[in-house]
Design a protein around this motif. Structure first.
Motif, PDB file in Angstrom:
ATOM      1  N   TYR A  12       0.849  -1.180   0.000  1.00 29.48           N
ATOM      2  CA  TYR A  12       0.000   0.000   0.000  1.00 29.48           C
ATOM      3  C   TYR A  12       0.891   1.237   0.000  1.00 29.48           C
ATOM      4  N   THR A  13       1.294   1.630  -1.181  1.00 26.75           N
ATOM      5  CA  THR A  13       2.168   2.790  -1.292  1.00 26.75           C
ATOM      6  C   THR A  13       1.616   3.709  -2.367  1.00 26.75           C
ATOM      7  N   GLU A  14       2.271   4.832  -2.524  1.00 35.03           N
ATOM      8  CA  GLU A  14       1.835   5.795  -3.526  1.00 35.03           C
ATOM      9  C   GLU A  14       1.744   5.141  -4.906  1.00 35.03           C
ATOM     10  N   GLU A  21      -5.688   2.506  -9.060  1.00 39.61           N
ATOM     11  CA  GLU A  21      -6.722   3.408  -9.519  1.00 39.61           C
ATOM     12  C   GLU A  21      -6.653   3.643 -11.028  1.00 39.61           C
ATOM     13  N   VAL A  95      -5.304   1.317   5.709  1.00 38.39           N
ATOM     14  CA  VAL A  95      -4.648   1.477   7.005  1.00 38.39           C
ATOM     15  C   VAL A  95      -5.545   2.267   7.946  1.00 38.39           C
TER      16      VAL A  95
ATOM     17  N   MET B  37       1.982   9.600   5.636  1.00 34.24           N
ATOM     18  CA  MET B  37       1.702   8.188   5.805  1.00 34.24           C
ATOM     19  C   MET B  37       2.875   7.413   5.248  1.00 34.24           C
ATOM     20  N   GLY B  39       4.852   5.011   3.049  1.00 33.18           N
ATOM     21  CA  GLY B  39       4.556   4.565   1.690  1.00 33.18           C
ATOM     22  C   GLY B  39       4.173   5.693   0.770  1.00 33.18           C
ATOM     23  N   PHE B  40       4.008   6.908   1.339  1.00 34.45           N
ATOM     24  CA  PHE B  40       3.607   8.053   0.524  1.00 34.45           C
ATOM     25  C   PHE B  40       4.507   9.230   0.832  1.00 34.45           C
ATOM     26  N   ARG B  41       4.807  10.015  -0.186  1.00 30.91           N
ATOM     27  CA  ARG B  41       5.567  11.240   0.075  1.00 30.91           C
ATOM     28  C   ARG B  41       4.656  12.216   0.795  1.00 30.91           C
ATOM     29  N   LYS B  44       1.525  14.020  -0.674  1.00 35.47           N
ATOM     30  CA  LYS B  44       1.213  13.402  -1.957  1.00 35.47           C
ATOM     31  C   LYS B  44       0.263  12.208  -1.814  1.00 35.47           C
ATOM     32  N   PRO B  46      -2.882  10.227  -2.116  1.00 37.22           N
ATOM     33  CA  PRO B  46      -4.013  10.471  -3.010  1.00 37.22           C
ATOM     34  C   PRO B  46      -5.287  10.831  -2.228  1.00 37.22           C
ATOM     35  N   SER B  48      -8.269   9.924  -2.640  1.00 38.94           N
ATOM     36  CA  SER B  48      -9.137   8.789  -2.319  1.00 38.94           C
ATOM     37  C   SER B  48      -8.698   8.136  -1.009  1.00 38.94           C
ATOM     38  N   VAL B  49      -7.394   8.081  -0.803  1.00 34.37           N
ATOM     39  CA  VAL B  49      -6.881   7.489   0.430  1.00 34.37           C
ATOM     40  C   VAL B  49      -7.202   8.378   1.620  1.00 34.37           C
ATOM     41  N   LYS B  52     -10.735   8.027   2.804  1.00 35.19           N
ATOM     42  CA  LYS B  52     -11.024   6.825   3.591  1.00 35.19           C
ATOM     43  C   LYS B  52     -10.347   6.885   4.944  1.00 35.19           C
ATOM     44  N   ARG B  53      -9.081   7.259   4.911  1.00 33.58           N
ATOM     45  CA  ARG B  53      -8.268   7.203   6.123  1.00 33.58           C
ATOM     46  C   ARG B  53      -8.790   8.162   7.194  1.00 33.58           C
TER      47      ARG B  53
END
Lengths: 95, 424
Positions: A12-14, A21, A95, B37, B39-41, B44, B46, B48-49, B52-53
């Motif tokens: 689950y990463t960018e 998607e 998460v 988070m 796994g994400f810069r 950055k 998204p 959609s995440v 939800k988060r």
């Protein structure tokens, strides 16, 4: 190997979210010895979806040092699973 | 909207879907900017995440932000005069539908101002007689008395005896101890037990005295207790009261002779009595006004008043030295209930007074606030500017202005009242 041994965890990463998607592709860490056939079977059975194709990547473990001693993290395998056109993308790994 | 005999109202308010969505979207973007988070810069993740988060957080913030705004808008549009904070219940907030909620609130009461001029008030112009002045000056003399040591002999009634005293039993906590105090044997202000014990003794004598204090004794730690004291007679004193002459007047203060002192005393007494009489009359006027005006009072104001009354009472307890609140074992709910009716009357009174002020256009000028501020600064021995800054910060300036206004209204009412001599 049962399905849960084949698929170790979702990634689950960018990049993974982007591919899910934009390119209806799921991303997993899988067993190092798992074949594409095994992965395809596991994913399609577990999520009840049809699969168009699979690409796998062998990731080499990174060097880790602890003072003078050094070693490597375990190698692992990553799998990109592309779904067939029109399949509903399963929701998981939030998460 | 419901009944008008209390100040309570209920409103059902709907926030349009478009507004809910717009605010949600704004929050989502805000969260995206701040979210980190694995796994994400940073920044950055998204959308959609994010949605939800942070779904729960965003939802909650939407409600917290939109409910007060919607309520305020509704209130302004309908012209309600809101008192206190609304209680929001029954929040309906579902994906894709407008936000609905119920608000219970209180409004400032509407009431007809009845007759407020020509109210009967007990008041009599105060008088100060020569005898009053005599008594007062005499008191001043006694206060300035000096106690002079005299040769040892046995104590007689009417003597002033210097003793040291400490409590042996009967007092909780720290024993009472006085190294040097002067008792007037046989005097009214001395407890008879002490007088009896001291009669016929001479300096150097020691004795134990058992004292039973009445329930209403002024010192709280001693009231209602049986206390044993150990006394030592240290010496005999004679009271020397200064002679009543011009010399005494000069000694007391800035007076040239006895005449001036008496004049000043007369003025002071007159002023004090005038104030007392006026205060009583004003209280009576407000009482009558409250009795003749029946209207509902917002609970929020009553509650605030109850709190401030209790606060004052607590402070007055504290003047006898620090009070251990947990020891007092106070039943707060009972106390609140007890001051409830009084608080309601006080709130009603101040509402009526402020209505009268509006009607009579009684205003407070900046000058008046300034003057009061300077007076307070002098009393507190602080620069006026500093006091002002401090008061502006905690909003006390407004309270002062309010106080001045209330006083002006009271003066107005008093001047327009029908004064009737109080029953003797």
């Amino acid at each position: 190997m049962n399905y849960y041994e084949v698929i170790r965890r979702p990634i689950y990463t960018e990049k993974a979210v982007g591919m899910k998607e934009d390119a209806r592709t799921l991303c997993f860490e899988v067993h190092v010895d798992a074949t594409k056939t095994q992965i395809a079977e596991a994913v399609s059975k577990l999520f009840g979806i049809k699969i168009e194709g699979i690409r796998t990547v062998n990731q080499v473990g990174k060097l880790r040092r602890r003072g003078r001693s050094s070693g490597y993290k375990a190698d692992w395998k990553k799998a990109y699973v592309k779904l067939k056109e029109g399949e509903t993308i399963p929701e998981f790994a939030e998460v | 909207m419901s009944s008008t005999d209390t100040c309570k109202r209920t409103a059902e308010i709907t926030v349009p879907l478009a507004e809910v969505l717009a605010h949600t979207e704004k929050l989502v973007l805000e969260y995206q900017r701040k979210a980190t988070m694995p796994g994400f810069r940073a920044g950055k993740v998204p959308l959609s995440v994010i949605r939800k988060r942070f779904h729960q957080d965003i939802r909650q913030q939407v409600v917290e932000h939109l409910v007060p705004i919607a309520f305020r808008r509704e209130a302004d549009a309908a012209g309600w005069r809101i008192v206190g904070d609304p209680k929001v219940t029954d929040i309906h907030f579902h994906e894709g539908s407008p936000l609905k909620f119920k608000a219970d609130y209180e409004v400032a009461p509407e009431f007809e101002l009845g007759e407020y001029r020509d109210i009967e008030a007990p008041f009599k112009e105060p008088e100060v007689t020569e005898a009053d002045i005599d008594a007062h000056v005499e008191q001043m003399r006694v206060q300035r008395a000096e106690y002079v040591n005299i040769d040892p002999r046995s104590v007689e009634s009417g003597d002033y005896v210097a003793i040291s005293l400490n409590s042996i039993a009967g007092v909780e906590g720290e024993p009472v101890q006085q190294d040097e105090m002067v008792l007037h044997v046989g005097g009214e202000e001395t407890m008879p037990v002490f007088s009896e014990a001291l009669l016929g003794r001479s300096p150097g004598d020691e004795m134990d005295v058992e004292v039973e204090y009445p329930e209403d004794y002024s010192q709280q730690r001693l009231a209602g207790r049986q206390v044993t004291f150990h006394l030592v007679v240290k010496g005999l004193r004679r009271r020397e009261i200064p002679e009543l002459n011009d010399e005494f007047a000069k000694d007391v203060g800035d007076f040239q002779n006895l005449g001036e002192l008496r004049d000043e005393t007369r003025r002071n007494l007159l002023r004090a009595r005038e104030q007392e009489a006026q205060a009583a009359a004003k209280t009576a006027i407000v009482d009558k006004l409250v009795d003749t005006h029946e209207f509902p009072v917002p609970q929020a104001w009553v509650d605030a008043q109850i709190e401030s009354v209790l606060q004052l009472q607590l402070q007055s307890l504290g003047t006898d030295g620090p009070v251990d609140l947990s020891k007092l074992n106070l039943d707060w709910d009972k106390l609140r209930e007890a001051v409830g009716p009084r608080a309601t009357r006080e709130v009603r009174g101040s509402l009526i007074l402020s209505r009268i002020a509006d009607r009579e256009s009684i205003e407070v000028l900046n000058d008046e606030v300034d003057r009061e501020l300077h007076r307070m600064a002098r009393n507190a021995r602080q620069p006026a500017a500093r006091l002002r800054m401090q008061m502006e910060k905690d909003g006390a300036l407004g309270r002062i202005a309010n106080q001045i206004r209330t006083n002006k209204v009271l003066n107005f009412l008093f001047e327009n009242a029908r004064k009737v001599a109080p029953p003797e």
